[in-house]
Write a protein that holds these residues in place. Structure first.
Motif, mmCIF file in Angstrom:
data_model
loop_
_atom_site.group_PDB
_atom_site.id
_atom_site.type_symbol
_atom_site.label_atom_id
_atom_site.label_comp_id
_atom_site.label_asym_id
_atom_site.label_seq_id
_atom_site.Cartn_x
_atom_site.Cartn_y
_atom_site.Cartn_z
ATOM 1 N N ASP A 92 0.844 -1.185 0.000
ATOM 2 C CA ASP A 92 0.000 0.000 0.000
ATOM 3 C C ASP A 92 0.888 1.247 0.000
ATOM 4 O OD1 ASP A 92 -2.262 -1.554 0.120
ATOM 5 O OD2 ASP A 92 -2.583 -1.270 2.272
ATOM 6 N N SER A 93 0.348 2.312 -0.554
ATOM 7 C CA SER A 93 1.003 3.612 -0.465
ATOM 8 C C SER A 93 0.640 4.259 0.859
ATOM 9 C CB SER A 93 0.559 4.511 -1.621
ATOM 10 O OG SER A 93 0.934 3.951 -2.869
ATOM 11 N N CYS A 94 1.477 5.187 1.305
ATOM 12 C CA CYS A 94 1.173 5.886 2.547
ATOM 13 C C CYS A 94 -0.049 6.775 2.360
ATOM 14 C CB CYS A 94 2.378 6.706 2.988
ATOM 15 S SG CYS A 94 3.807 5.698 3.479
ATOM 16 N N THR A 110 -3.844 2.488 -3.583
ATOM 17 C CA THR A 110 -4.378 1.798 -2.418
ATOM 18 C C THR A 110 -3.531 2.205 -1.226
ATOM 19 O OG1 THR A 110 -5.069 -0.072 -3.774
ATOM 20 C CG2 THR A 110 -4.900 -0.441 -1.406
ATOM 21 N N MET A 111 -4.165 2.745 -0.184
ATOM 22 C CA MET A 111 -3.409 3.372 0.886
ATOM 23 C C MET A 111 -3.682 2.741 2.239
ATOM 24 S SD MET A 111 -3.798 7.385 -0.236
ATOM 25 C CE MET A 111 -5.574 7.360 -0.029
ATOM 26 N N SER A 112 -2.671 2.732 3.076
ATOM 27 C CA SER A 112 -2.807 2.356 4.481
ATOM 28 C C SER A 112 -1.561 2.820 5.210
ATOM 29 C CB SER A 112 -2.987 0.836 4.649
ATOM 30 O OG SER A 112 -1.744 0.172 4.497
ATOM 31 N N SER A 148 5.220 4.922 -4.506
ATOM 32 C CA SER A 148 6.076 4.239 -5.471
ATOM 33 C C SER A 148 5.259 3.548 -6.554
ATOM 34 C CB SER A 148 6.950 3.212 -4.756
ATOM 35 O OG SER A 148 6.162 2.174 -4.185
ATOM 36 N N ALA A 149 3.974 3.294 -6.290
ATOM 37 C CA ALA A 149 3.118 2.608 -7.255
ATOM 38 C C ALA A 149 2.546 3.537 -8.321
ATOM 39 C CB ALA A 149 1.965 1.912 -6.534
ATOM 40 N N ASP A 150 2.777 4.838 -8.203
ATOM 41 C CA ASP A 150 2.283 5.762 -9.224
ATOM 42 C C ASP A 150 2.895 5.396 -10.565
ATOM 43 O OD1 ASP A 150 1.849 8.006 -10.931
ATOM 44 O OD2 ASP A 150 1.646 9.314 -9.179
ATOM 45 N N PRO A 151 2.067 5.084 -11.582
ATOM 46 C CA PRO A 151 2.613 4.614 -12.867
ATOM 47 C C PRO A 151 3.455 5.652 -13.585
ATOM 48 C CG PRO A 151 0.268 5.055 -13.060
ATOM 49 C CD PRO A 151 0.589 5.122 -11.590
ATOM 50 N N ASN A 175 8.577 4.495 -0.327
ATOM 51 C CA ASN A 175 7.413 5.229 0.170
ATOM 52 C C ASN A 175 7.804 5.981 1.443
ATOM 53 O OD1 ASN A 175 5.339 4.436 -1.709
ATOM 54 N ND2 ASN A 175 5.376 2.405 -0.778
ATOM 55 N N TYR A 176 7.132 7.101 1.687
ATOM 56 C CA TYR A 176 7.338 7.823 2.940
ATOM 57 C C TYR A 176 6.032 8.487 3.337
ATOM 58 C CZ TYR A 176 7.736 12.086 0.025
ATOM 59 O OH TYR A 176 7.495 13.120 -0.864
ATOM 60 N N ARG A 177 5.888 8.750 4.622
ATOM 61 C CA ARG A 177 4.641 9.296 5.151
ATOM 62 C C ARG A 177 4.516 10.790 4.839
ATOM 63 N NH1 ARG A 177 5.349 6.892 11.132
ATOM 64 N NH2 ARG A 177 7.523 6.913 10.410
#
Length: 561
Positions: A92-94, A110-112, A148-151, A175-177
């Motif tokens: 998941d992305s932040c 998708t975030m968590s 990081s999942a951004d295409p 990824n970072y918050r």
């Protein structure tokens, strides 16, 4: 200076784009899948056969910041195991935000809170000991969102360029918050010593790379940190962090449409948030925030802007002072900006700048407020003359439906937030450092005069974020599509190869293409930029708006930098 943006398409559409990007669609998991043996244990990744590459997704560099670890510095990932763990699915992305602003890089992600992971892409068959240089990308998003999942940050195309150039690199995207999860500020946060969590997330990911990238065939002594907008500003903060001590975590940096110098300020929304979630009466309100259900906390912080600030540990003083004292990591740099940065909707308000009073009010409210004397000086340096306004080179056209003096305001905000700091630091670096700095001005507008998540309403021109699709040389039809014209694809290949050359050789000129200008090392006695434009890149003297940009350098303390 950070920017904020939103994808502007339905979440489902972008989710499909993300999952069906070439790097994902080509993924094959079989018995010959690649593996890497890290300090903690072995990971099994994916073969990206159409690229002749391998990927490892969702590798944790920190313990998930859940429960009592919310609103704390990241804790290094300390699990170990036998056998092999799966690294074929992005985490998941932040948590990130879109509304109420019209921009947001959270669409489709998708975030968590379980998000402190990184993704790695490398050429196929790379082994430990190959010692490939490393590209460490820090995404932007106004410190509000991103992942990081951004295409749009599909690193496979850049890695493929490196392979074709016979200068192979490895790409890492952590990824970072963001938002209050990563940048909450208050006296309570200061007392607990947990400021600038986002920057510590990034730093821990760098430390993970330093400890583990050899297992993937990378060289921890050849890391280039890079980013755009908030990501570029983050890279800048890492230059001045801890008094300029980078502990060998990177040897070079690329700062796109950002700078160490520009308008910044702390954002204090703590009391609003604690009141909303019912923690304002708790004996320890910060501890209380760690117990608030995720969605309740998420909804309470939506709509507020958070940025890095002086926390006394990571950032101990304004960057302008760090630079003046030479307390900054001495590394090779690429640094640049886009011609018309100020047309981004988050830099310059639309429809409200119609007279001198409107402009004066805009300037007076920059940073934490500017004096009447400064306002007067800025209005003198930026007269009501559309020929001198932004977007530049558009003559007497006012774009009056956006405000009769819109172009005047856009020139001011673009210079303060991006251009002035870029030039000031280029001069400083070239005078004190043994390492080169190469500067650029990107001058190619989007093919359809729309930059989704920045601005799609005229005037757009060469706005913020316009260079990203060229740096990544990404032909995918996502919301940042390069367009249908071969001349734009040729420019993207040139820009991306120049970045690869710098990452690999510390010079952007070993790109292997013919009939391209030699990009000169910046020299304060003869300052020059390269200008990137489709079909006609060239070298220019870096003296545009000389008096205006120089003025901002005299008031860095007033604009809180």
């Amino acid at each position: 200076m950070s920017g904020h943006w939103s994808i502007g398409v339905c979440a489902l559409a972008l989710l499909l784009l993300s999952s069906l990007s070439p790097a994902s669609a080509a993924a094959v998991h079989h018995q010959n899948a690649p593996s890497a043996h890290t300090v903690n244990g072995t990971y099994t990744g994916l073969s990206l056969e159409s690229f002749n590459q391998e990927a490892f997704y969702g590798i944790p560099f920190a313990i998930p910041p859940l429960g009592d670890l919310r609103l704390r510095y990241p804790v290094p990932y300390n699990q170990s195991w036998r056998g092999s763990r799966n690294a074929t699915v992005r985490s998941d992305s932040c948590p990130g935000f879109d509304k109420p602003f019209a921009q947001g890089f959270a669409d489709g992600l998708t975030m968590s809170e379980n998000c402190l992971t990184l993704d790695i892409v490398r050429p196929a068959n790379v082994k430990p000991g190959d010692n490939l240089p490393v590209f460490f990308w820090i995404y932007g998003g106004g410190f509000k969102a991103g992942g990081s999942a951004d295409p749009r940050y599909n690193t496979s195309f850049m890695v493929r360029n490196s392979m074709e150039m016979k200068k192979p690199i490895i790409a890492v995207v952590p990824n970072y918050r963001t938002g209050a999860f990563g940048l909450l500020a208050s006296k309570e946060v200061a007392a607990a010593g947990v400021g600038n969590i986002a920057l510590f997330d990034q730093r821990l990911a760098m430390e993970w790379v330093s400890e583990n990238i050899r297992a993937f065939g990378g060289d921890p002594t050849k890391v280039t940190i890079a980013g755009e907008s908030a990501g570029g500003s983050s890279a800048g903060y890492h230059l001045v962090a801890f008094g300029g001590k980078n502990n060998g975590l990177f040897r070079s940096a690329i700062l796109e449409s950002s700078s160490l110098l520009g308008a910044t300020s702390e954002s204090w929304w703590y009391d609003n948030i604690t009141t909303t979630v019912g923690c304002n009466t708790a004996a320890d309100s910060l501890a209380c925030l760690r117990t608030v259900p995720y969605l309740k906390f998420f909804n309470a912080i939506n709509g507020f802007q958070f940025k890095p600030y002086i926390d006394g540990r990571f950032v101990t003083q304004p960057p302008s002072i760090s630079i003046a004292k030479g307390q900054i990591a001495d590394v090779a740099l690429i640094m640049g900006s886009n011609t018309d940065e100020g047309t981004a909707e988050f830099f310059t308000p639309r429809g409200t700048l119609n007279n001198d009073s409107d402009i004066a009010s805009l300037v007076a409210h920059l940073a934490n407020g500017l004096s009447d004397e400064i306002v007067s000086n800025v209005l003198r340096l930026y007269p009501d003359d559309p020929i001198q306004g932004c977007p530049f080179g558009t003559g007497p056209e006012r774009f009056a439906d956006q405000g009769v003096q819109y172009k005047r305001g856009a020139a001011i905000t673009g210079d303060l937030n991006i251009h002035a700091g870029r030039r000031a630091y280029a001069v400083s670096h070239s005078q004190r450092s043994k390492h080169p700095i190469y500067t650029y001005r990107f001058d190619q507008a989007p093919w359809d005069m729309k930059e989704v998540d920045v601005t799609t309403t005229a005037p757009v021109f060469v706005t913020h974020y316009s260079e990203i699709v060229h740096v990544f040389d990404n032909p995918d039809k996502n919301v940042n599509w390069i367009g249908p014209y071969p001349i734009l694809s040729e420019l993207a290949n040139y820009v991306s190869r120049s970045w690869v050359s710098f990452i690999h050789d510390q010079t952007p000129n070993n790109h292997g293409l013919q009939n391209k200008p030699v990009w000169p090392r910046y020299d304060a006695s003869k300052p020059q930029n390269i200008v990137f434009r489709a079909g006609a890149s060239w070298i220019e003297k870096d003296d545009w708006r000389k008096e205006q940009l120089a003025y901002w350098s005299t008031i860095w303390s007033e604009v809180m930098t």
